[in-house]
Every structure is written in structure tokens, then in C-alpha cells.
Design a protein around this motif. Structure first.
Motif, mmCIF file in Angstrom:
data_model
loop_
_atom_site.group_PDB
_atom_site.id
_atom_site.type_symbol
_atom_site.label_atom_id
_atom_site.label_comp_id
_atom_site.label_asym_id
_atom_site.label_seq_id
_atom_site.Cartn_x
_atom_site.Cartn_y
_atom_site.Cartn_z
ATOM 1 N N ALA A 94 50.753 37.999 33.900
ATOM 2 C CA ALA A 94 50.151 39.113 34.355
ATOM 3 C C ALA A 94 48.996 39.589 33.700
ATOM 4 C CB ALA A 94 51.399 39.819 34.505
ATOM 5 N N ARG A 96 46.189 43.234 33.241
ATOM 6 C CA ARG A 96 45.700 44.542 33.585
ATOM 7 C C ARG A 96 44.183 44.449 32.872
ATOM 8 N NH1 ARG A 96 49.753 43.652 35.914
ATOM 9 N NH2 ARG A 96 51.499 45.195 35.917
ATOM 10 N N GLN A 115 44.881 45.505 38.415
ATOM 11 C CA GLN A 115 46.064 44.773 37.971
ATOM 12 C C GLN A 115 46.311 43.774 38.918
ATOM 13 O OE1 GLN A 115 48.866 47.998 37.992
ATOM 14 N NE2 GLN A 115 49.695 47.542 40.088
ATOM 15 N N THR A 116 47.120 42.608 38.378
ATOM 16 C CA THR A 116 47.658 41.775 39.269
ATOM 17 C C THR A 116 48.454 42.242 40.583
ATOM 18 O OG1 THR A 116 48.942 41.159 37.517
ATOM 19 C CG2 THR A 116 47.269 39.706 37.713
ATOM 20 N N GLU A 117 48.398 41.441 41.529
ATOM 21 C CA GLU A 117 49.189 41.791 42.902
ATOM 22 C C GLU A 117 50.526 42.068 42.706
ATOM 23 O OE1 GLU A 117 48.654 40.825 47.454
ATOM 24 O OE2 GLU A 117 48.377 39.252 46.233
ATOM 25 N N TYR A 121 53.093 36.169 38.066
ATOM 26 C CA TYR A 121 52.801 34.792 38.723
ATOM 27 C C TYR A 121 53.694 33.768 37.589
ATOM 28 C CZ TYR A 121 49.329 36.748 41.782
ATOM 29 O OH TYR A 121 48.614 37.647 42.680
ATOM 30 N N LEU A 132 45.880 32.557 34.591
ATOM 31 C CA LEU A 132 45.397 33.309 35.553
ATOM 32 C C LEU A 132 43.750 33.641 35.212
ATOM 33 C CD1 LEU A 132 47.972 36.230 36.101
ATOM 34 C CD2 LEU A 132 47.916 34.081 37.298
ATOM 35 N N MET A 134 40.007 35.130 37.331
ATOM 36 C CA MET A 134 39.377 36.073 38.413
ATOM 37 C C MET A 134 37.744 35.677 38.231
ATOM 38 S SD MET A 134 39.671 39.731 39.776
ATOM 39 C CE MET A 134 39.554 40.516 38.414
ATOM 40 N N ASN A 152 46.325 40.880 28.614
ATOM 41 C CA ASN A 152 47.050 39.829 29.141
ATOM 42 C C ASN A 152 48.465 39.897 28.931
ATOM 43 O OD1 ASN A 152 47.161 37.283 30.542
ATOM 44 N ND2 ASN A 152 47.920 36.294 28.612
ATOM 45 N N GLY A 246 49.165 32.749 45.424
ATOM 46 C CA GLY A 246 48.034 32.562 45.040
ATOM 47 C C GLY A 246 47.358 31.201 45.060
ATOM 48 N N LEU A 264 42.797 34.272 40.936
ATOM 49 C CA LEU A 264 43.091 35.652 41.716
ATOM 50 C C LEU A 264 41.573 36.348 42.524
ATOM 51 C CD1 LEU A 264 44.484 37.243 38.340
ATOM 52 C CD2 LEU A 264 45.853 36.334 40.372
#
Length: 273
Positions: A94, A96, A115-117, A121, A132, A134, A152, A246, A264
Motif C-alpha cells: 500500500a 500514500r 492513497q491506494t484505493e 494489494y 505498486l 503509478m 510505502n 488492479g 495504479l
């Protein structure tokens, strides 16, 4: 237990194909940090958390976090660097994204931008690494121009319990950052402090404000800035295999180990918005 990854890697010969690089916000297009955040009693197994912030292809930002399962290298005792495959659902990730905000009084603080949904994950197939990333960030950045950084969170299911979960700060980077010419930062660099966001036992005093797309704090119905605890809670050990979702693909590394990658989407927003 926590040991600097750089110290471990420098002790391993170049024949293993390991390299050590550094980057700082003052002289590079990316900043990152990796560290061992958990090891078992004899240090034969460990977990590394990796956190990176960079300018990306658009200049608006690229963010990457990894949970890495590792084991001790038998020919170099105490060097926990060999990829160690974990079962499906036994690696968690995850993150932020924070932005430095300076208010009208000139006081600055790190506020939550994205932040991650989902809280976590998890790997959907056996792998040693879960990433992860993006990369679709718009050119103007997630929350407008400014200094950004990534916290992280990496976890691993080991011997019937989840371990890890402490935040790994990437360092900060001015965004957007295009080439060339590159825009100069329009505000002083933040102090070398790390945003709040510890494990699931974080206290209310560690709550942070939330930014909107305009780069301004989100205000609640009571007229006060919305504040949230950015730390995700550790998952229930009885439900270790959940956490799919995802767009995913796998990468087979030169040594044969597998990295599962989750792409992401920047359109996902903090729940407080």
C-alpha cells in the motif's frame, strides 16, 4: 530489526549482479530509499521495503513501492539478499503520497494528496516481489505544483502472522519536473522530516490533513480541515489470500525470480475527498 540495505549490498561481490546507486532531490530526477524492515530470529529470511518518487514521462510524477521477500545468501552469512518466493496472497503493498503545504502564516507540513484505493494489494500468484506503480500522473501533478514524496507500506505473511507495515519514505521531489527547460521550484525545500504514518497503532496525534486537486486543504462540514490517519491497518491473518484487483502483469528477472506488478490509476482519490 532494521538494517540499511546499502550496507548489506556493498558486502556482496559484483558477480551477483547487484548494484548500489543513490539519488537525492537536489541532483537527480528521482529519489528513493530501500531498507530491511523485518527479519526472522536468525536473519535467514527478511523483507525489504522500497519507495520511489520521480518525475515520470509526463513530468507530473511517477511513484513506485515494492515489498521484497528475501533469504540469506549461504556463501555470505547474514546477507539477506536472495529472492525468496512467497505463496499467493502472502505479500502486501500500500502507499500514500504526500505533498508539502505551506499555509498563509508560512507554516509548512506534509499533507495527504493520494492513497491506494484499497488498504492492501496482495500478490495474486507466487512471487518474491510485489510492486505498486503509478505512471499515469497528469503533467500538472496530482495536487498542483510542489514537493511530493511517497510513504510505502510493505507487509509479508510469515509463520502465521503478518510482519512489516512500517512506512518507508522515498524522500521528496519537486513536481512537475519537465525537460528541458525544467521549471524552478517556487517555494523553499521542506525540512528533512518524515510525514507521520506509523503502523496500525498510530495515535490520533499522527493524523494529517488532506489536499484536494487544487493543492488546498479539504475542509469538512464543521469548517475545519479534514484529518485522517494515513497508516493502513494490518490485514486479518485469517484472510491472507484476499487483496486482488488492479491491472497486473508479471516480470521474470534475470535470476528467475518473479515480480508481480500492479498498475495504479491516478484517478483514485483519498476517501476523505
Amino acid at each position: 530489526m532494521r538494517r540499511a540495505l546499502r550496507t548489506s549490498l556493498l558486502a556482496v561481490p559484483a558477480a551477483l549482479g547487484l548494484t548500489v546507486t543513490t539519488a537525492t532531490s537536489a541532483n537527480a530526477h528521482y529519489v528513493y530509499y530501500a531498507d530491511i524492515i523485518w527479519s526472522n530470529a536468525d536473519s535467514s529470511r527478511c523483507m525489504i521495503s522500497y519507495s520511489e518518487t520521480s518525475h515520470g514521462s509526463s513530468g507530473g510524477g511517477y511513484y513506485k513501492g515494492e515489498s521484497r521477500s528475501r533469504a540469506e545468501l549461504s556463501s555470505f552469512p547474514s546477507e539477506c539478499v536472495v529472492p525468496y518466493e512467497k505463496n499467493t496472497g502472502h505479500l502486501g503493498e500500500a502507499f500514500r503520497i504526500f505533498k508539502w503545504y505551506v499555509d498563509s502564516a508560512g507554516d509548512g507540513s506534509w499533507l495527504l494528496c493520494w492513497q491506494t484505493e484499497r488498504d492492501w494489494y496482495k500478490n495474486s500468484e507466487p512471487s518474491s516481489d510485489l510492486r505498486l506503480q503509478m505512471s499515469d500522473v497528469p503533467a500538472e501533478g496530482l495536487c498542483g505544483p510542489g514537493y511530493y514524496g511517497l510513504n510505502n507500506y510493505a507487509i509479508m505473511y510469515d509463520n502465521g502472522t503478518w510482519v512489516g507495515g512500517s512506512p518507508m519514505w522515498s524522500g521528496y521531489h519537486w513536481l512537475p519536473d519537465g525537460t528541458p527547460p525544467e521549471p524552478e521550484p517556487t517555494e523553499p525545500a521542506p525540512p528533512l522530516e518524515i510525514p507521520p504514518g506509523g503502523g496500525s497503532t498510530s495515535k490520533a496525534s499522527q493524523k494529517v490533513g488532506v489536499l484536494g486537486k487544487t493543492g488546498k486543504p479539504v475542509i469538512g462540514v464543521d469548517g475545519k480541515p479534514v484529518k485522517v490517519n494515513p497508516a493502513p491497518e494490518l490485514p486479518d491473518a485469517r484472510n491472507s489470500a484476499s487483496g486482488g484487483g488492479g491491472k497486473r502483469h508479471t516480470e521474470v528477472n534475470e535470476n528467475g525470480s518473479v515480480t508481480e506488478v500492479v498498475e495504479l490509476e491516478s484517478k483514485m482519490l483519498p476517501a476523505a475527498r
